[in-house]
Design a protein around this motif. Structure first.
Motif, short mmCIF file in Angstrom:
data_model
loop_
_atom_site.label_atom_id
_atom_site.label_comp_id
_atom_site.label_asym_id
_atom_site.label_seq_id
_atom_site.Cartn_x
_atom_site.Cartn_y
_atom_site.Cartn_z
N ILE A 18 -23.60 42.03 -1.55
CA ILE A 18 -22.64 41.25 -0.76
C ILE A 18 -22.04 40.19 -1.66
CG2 ILE A 18 -22.27 39.87 1.32
CD1 ILE A 18 -24.95 40.99 2.37
N ILE A 19 -20.73 40.24 -1.86
CA ILE A 19 -20.02 39.25 -2.66
C ILE A 19 -19.26 38.34 -1.70
CG2 ILE A 19 -18.43 38.89 -4.57
CD1 ILE A 19 -20.84 40.57 -5.33
N VAL A 20 -19.53 37.04 -1.77
CA VAL A 20 -18.95 36.09 -0.82
C VAL A 20 -18.06 35.09 -1.56
CG1 VAL A 20 -19.46 34.38 0.97
CG2 VAL A 20 -21.01 36.31 0.62
N GLU A 21 -16.89 34.86 -0.99
CA GLU A 21 -15.95 33.89 -1.55
C GLU A 21 -16.59 32.51 -1.63
OE1 GLU A 21 -11.33 32.65 -0.60
OE2 GLU A 21 -12.68 33.06 1.08
N GLY A 22 -16.31 31.79 -2.69
CA GLY A 22 -16.84 30.44 -2.85
C GLY A 22 -16.19 29.44 -1.91
N PHE A 23 -16.73 28.25 -1.86
CA PHE A 23 -16.23 27.17 -1.01
C PHE A 23 -14.83 26.75 -1.45
CE2 PHE A 23 -16.15 22.41 -0.53
CZ PHE A 23 -15.93 22.41 0.83
#
Length: 282
Positions: free
Chosen positions: A222-227
């Motif tokens: 799972i690759i999640v966009e940073g803040f």
């Protein structure tokens, strides 16, 4: 001792799906050493058989590393090189290979990689998300509270986040991410380099909706966009009244217990105070 005579620990990448993930150098070295320390000897034996390699295997995994690690170091003290492999990808990433590397370094041995496939980086470069800065998290803890703590600790990271997850935990993990991180862009890679490799890209809301209708299958990255700064503005608008604050977090997908815990932390109150406020308002 002559540097060329110092025993070497090779950390060898193995296929994450497709057997052709192996490099020529890795195949050669697996055949040249006298011993391979494997996370699962049965799994690795299949790999060696495919490449007609007959090197002796020994078991080295999370449950025996404290006793087996020193034994392998003693083996190296006798002047032997050693190859360490995991079931898939790079040893040392979410497995005890890092423990063995530490022991070898402490003993004064050479530690060198036999590079190759890695699931996290393979998914990252295909995600469509920022690759200039990223943080590897791996598997989240199994308990909801510990998961919450880890996610909260990285929720303001500008880096793209990399997670691993098994299919039977995927939906719960995605819901926990949505509750803490908000509706960020994500990319999910499953069965990487295998026949049924698949990437899904969208928001957490979109991906969750997909898995309400489709059962997860295979191992996931799972690759999640940073803040991006949007969460801060939202947090500044947190309701200051305990019940309203709890309802705010529940609307993000948290269950009542976790919402109360997070509200207590956000408002600087004890969970008992939040609980009493909820009872009073009811």
């Amino acid at each position: 001792m002559n540097e060329n005579m110092i025993p070497t620990l090779y950390l060898c990448a193995t296929p994450i799906g497709n057997l052709e993930d192996m490099t020529y150098r890795a195949v050669r070295m697996l055949g040249e050493v006298e011993l391979i320390a494997a996370e699962d000897t049965r799994h690795t034996r299949q790999l060696l058989t495919h490449f007609d390699i007959h090197t002796k295997l020994t078991s080295y995994h999370e449950h025996n590393k404290l006793t087996k690690g020193p034994e392998l170091i003693e083996y190296m003290r006798e002047g032997h090189d050693l190859v360490c492999v995991s079931d898939a990808g790079l040893p040392g990433i979410c497995d005890p290979g890092s423990h063995l590397a530490g022991l070898a370094i402490e003993a004064g041995f050479r530690v060198t990689p036999l590079p190759g496939a890695n699931a996290g980086l393979s998914a990252l470069i295909c995600s469509g998300l920022d690759t200039t800065r990223f943080t590897f998290i791996g598997f989240l803890p199994k308990t909801g509270r510990k998961q919450q703590e880890v996610l909260e600790s990285v929720q303001h990271y500008p880096d793209t986040l990399i997670f691993y997850e098994a299919p039977h935990h995927l939906k719960a993990t995605l819901k926990a991410m949505h509750g803490v991180l908000g509706d960020r862009r994500v990319a999910l890679g499953r069965e990487l380099t295998k026949k049924f490799e698949e990437f899904q890209r969208g928001t957490l809301t979109e991906i969750l909706a997909h898995y309400e209708e489709n059962a997860p299958r295979g191992e996931y990255v799972i690759i999640v966009e940073g803040f991006t700064g949007e969460v801060t503005a939202c947090e500044n608008e947190l309701p200051q009244e305990p019940r309203a604050c709890c309802e705010y977090f529940m609307a993000q997908g948290l269950d009542k217990k976790e919402a109360m815990r997070k509200a207590a932390k956000a408002l600087g109150l004890s969970r008992r105070d939040i609980y009493q406020a909820m009872l009073t308002d009811e």
